[in-house]
Design an enzyme around this catalytic site. Structure first.
Site, PDB file in Angstrom:
ATOM      1  N   LYS A  41     -13.893   8.602 -11.396  1.00  0.00           N
ATOM      2  CA  LYS A  41     -13.339   9.167 -10.056  1.00  0.00           C
ATOM      3  C   LYS A  41     -12.011   8.362  -9.468  1.00  0.00           C
ATOM      4  O   LYS A  41     -11.574   7.347 -10.491  1.00  0.00           O
ATOM      5  CB  LYS A  41     -14.533   8.866  -8.845  1.00  0.00           C
ATOM      6  N   ARG A 136     -26.391   6.063   3.017  1.00  0.00           N
ATOM      7  CA  ARG A 136     -24.866   6.712   2.919  1.00  0.00           C
ATOM      8  C   ARG A 136     -25.287   8.457   2.435  1.00  0.00           C
ATOM      9  O   ARG A 136     -25.255   9.138   3.487  1.00  0.00           O
ATOM     10  CB  ARG A 136     -24.200   6.092   1.732  1.00  0.00           C
ATOM     11  N   TYR A 267       9.478 -11.293   5.987  1.00  0.00           N
ATOM     12  CA  TYR A 267       9.237 -10.733   7.434  1.00  0.00           C
ATOM     13  C   TYR A 267       8.107 -11.846   7.913  1.00  0.00           C
ATOM     14  O   TYR A 267       7.215 -12.566   7.260  1.00  0.00           O
ATOM     15  CB  TYR A 267       8.319  -9.552   7.177  1.00  0.00           C
ATOM     16  N   MET A 315       7.002  -3.953   2.034  1.00  0.00           N
ATOM     17  CA  MET A 315       6.952  -2.620   1.681  1.00  0.00           C
ATOM     18  C   MET A 315       7.322  -2.314   0.216  1.00  0.00           C
ATOM     19  O   MET A 315       6.396  -1.560  -0.614  1.00  0.00           O
ATOM     20  CB  MET A 315       7.568  -1.420   2.377  1.00  0.00           C
TER      21      MET A 315
END
Ligand SMILES: *Cc1c(COP(=O)(O)O)cnc(C)c1O
Length: 374
Positions: A41, A136, A267, A315
């Protein structure tokens, strides 16, 4: 020149890990033959479906979620079973399943009703899911026998070719008592019902004794993360389980600075030098899938030397301590995780997540290349 980040995928490691899992499963001496669904998956846990299908050529089946991805496996030449782990979603999916011989999980009354209402089609293999406590997907223990009987009626009507039994563990990685209780629930509810069983994910497959404790005459295990060379257990490295990393995430140093003591980096000024220090800037950030929450000290390998991340991951870039690597310069090779670098497990522990999240979370911006040496 393209940006230097690259994920190299190693099909031979995928095949090695599958062989390790098969060997382990055989050593479990379960009462019946055990077959392996290799879980592919999320684009083969981020490795690419093509590479996964190739690497898992020896698996008994493949398991994933999306109908188009299942069809893609057929187009890639996969001829053994393919299982949809969440089952199908809409009535229109049923024809595709029948046409491409795709097996399905059946976890809801809605899915049974769609099968009952479908017009004639080639029979489909179905695995009826029990909710043994994870809450689930799956039928509650009290409603399971009735759901299973409806599936068997579909078998008699020629709409299904197989009716199996399955469940999923919530804590196979960290709580054997909970797992045993779920397995007891499964054994009690499915006692006397015919058909194959499928219970174990990676953590359960590799836990001694669990595969052997699963009842039934035909068992299918569903390992995922371990096949990609990462550990299903927090704090236990995959190398201790004889697994090999199937992905190496590379980049390069694209800038360097020598900073005096007291300077801050990146940052939020989240890291401040306490001595004269050389730092390198790496072309890799959270928009590539590297975890933004990785802490200062997270291991990273630069020019073959293990050093550490410093400051906040941004980023598109991150910063590393170059003091242990005086020869490193612009263009030096950086390994974020994988062969020759820290394990993806280590990176996950330093960023409060799991390897599955990091591997499946690698973004489209990162080119994948299948290892040619493989
Ligand atoms: C993802 C998944 C697996 C594989 O889980 P791992 O922990 O990666 O081994 C097995 N079964 C089901 C139903 C899943 O959704």
């Amino acid at each position: 020149m393209s940006r230097p980040i690259l994920a190299v995928v190693h099909p031979r490691a995928l095949a090695h890990n599958l062989a390790q899992v098969s060997k382990h499963v055989a050593s479990e001496k379960a009462r019946a033959a055990v077959h392996v669904w290799a879980v592919v998956k999320a684009n083969g846990y981020g490795h690419g479906l093509d590479a996964a299908v190739r690497g898992f050529a020896a698996a008994d089946g493949l398991a994933l979620l999306e109908v188009p991805e299942a069809v893609r496996c057929r187009e890639l030449g996969w001829q053994r079973p393919i299982l949809l782990l969440e089952g199908f979603f809409k009535p229109g999916d049923i024809d595709v399943l029948a046409r491409y011989h795709i097996s399905t999980v059946v976890h809801s009354h809605a899915q049974l009703a769609m099968l009952e209402a479908a017009s004639a089609h080639a029979p489909i293999a179905a695995h009826v899911m029990l909710n043994s406590g994870m809450h689930r997907l799956g039928f509650q223990p009290g409603e399971y026998a009735a759901a299973f009987a409806r599936a068997q009626a579909l078998l008699a009507a020629g709409k299904l070719s197989v009716v199996g039994k399955m469940t999923h563990f919530a804590r196979a990685d960290d709580d054997l008592a909970v797992t045993r209780a779920q397995l007891d629930c499964f054994a009690r509810v499915t006692a006397g019902l015919p058909g194959p069983v499928s219970v174990c994910n990676s953590a359960a497959v590799l836990s001694p004794g669990l595969v052997a404790a699963v009842p039934g005459d035909e068992q299918w295990v569903r390992p995922g993360i371990c096949l990609y060379g990462a550990s299903p257990y927090v704090g236990r490295d995959a190398t201790a389980l004889n697994l090999r990393p199937a992905m190496t995430l590379h980049s390069e140093i694209i800038s360097t600075h020598v900073l005096p003591a007291g300077e801050a980096i990146g940052y939020g000024y989240a890291f401040r030098t306490d001595h004269d220090m050389r730092v390198g800037i790496v072309a890799c950030g959270y928009a590539d899938g590297y975890p933004r929450h990785a802490i200062t000290g997270t291991p990273v390998t630069v020019a073959g030397v293990r050093t550490r991340l410093v400051g906040r991951v941004s980023m598109d870039m991150l910063s590393v301590d170059l003091d242990p690597v005086p020869l490193a310069d612009i263009g030096s090779r950086v390994i974020l995780w994988g062969e020759g670098g820290p394990s993806v497990d280590e990176i996950s522990w330093s960023s409060s997540t799991i390897a599955n999240d990091l591997l499946a979370g690698l973004t489209h911006r990162v080119p994948r290349r299948v290892d040619v040496a493989d």
